[in-house]
Design an enzyme around this catalytic site. Sequence first.
Site: not given
Ligand code: DGY
Length: 320
Positions: A233, A262, A281
């Site tokens: 993240r 983001e 992402h």
């Molecule tokens: C999630 O599912 O948390 C991922 O970051 C998606 O790519």
Amino acid sequence: MKIFITRIIPDRGLDLVKEHFPTCDIWSAEMPPAREELLQHVRGMDGLLCLLTEKIDAELMDAAGSQLKVISSMSVGMDHIDVAAATARGIPVGNTPGVLTDATADMAIALLFASARRVVEGEKYVRSGNWKTWNPKLLLGADFVGATLGIVGFGRIGQAVAKRAQGFDMRVIYHDPSAQSAYGAQAVDLNILLRESDFVSIHVPLTEKTRHLVNADFLAKMKLNSILVNTSRGGVVDQVALYDVLKSKKIFAAALDVTDPEPLPTDNPLFELENCLIVPHLGSASQHTRDMMSLLAAENLIAGLNGERLPNCVNPEVYD
Ligand code: DGY
């Protein structure tokens, strides 16, 4: 039953929801609903299927009303949901673990290789017409065989990265006090990991404890010429501190699949740097993985609406 789905998800999951509940309300715009729209749309809903782009907090749960039976997120990460608030209201929360492990580990390796071997810089160089001849000193990068990969956070995805690194004859070390060793990786203290790693790959969830874990101090401890990869993240990395170490070339490069916020505004200074690779992402962005995520999210939603235990529930204490 009234259901709100905050975006068009892959057919695999959407078809299953529609089979059980043909009249669900689906937000069909490309952009997620703005906060006010979301608060209005959840009103009176029995079930909510959301993505990681929506902030699901106590205010939203109260706006939905006390009939809300389930929150199902098409994600494994849960930092966008106030799970404690859901638990306090007796609402089970579902996620999609396991099915995105391989795709996300693949992306971590792809980013690691791309930045170590300067793939994106090379592509830009060719496109811009600068490629005149084979040059023995052109865009030299780093080797993998014999290099040390340090994995911070050794859960499912961290371990899948370790498994892949074995195939490249890398030495793998990790830091995660709650994990057992796997794939020949050796558990070490974080300071040792930073001191010894040529590559550092981040695989911790975003929590109050891990926010800005990768700060100026962390980055200063990394080896000269090492590479940072983040597929967890964006909030785990202090991007201002990262800019400083990249700009002054204290580390060789960084590759980020995730940023904070983001999308990252295009005037962010990180975009000025050739040694910072940023992708939008995409960790779980393979067709099969997204199909499976949508399926798991649909199964959680349907189970919750039918009063059954969610197959993948992050707050099972609601059933106690
Ligand atoms: C999630 O599912 O948390 C991922 O970051 C998606 O790519």
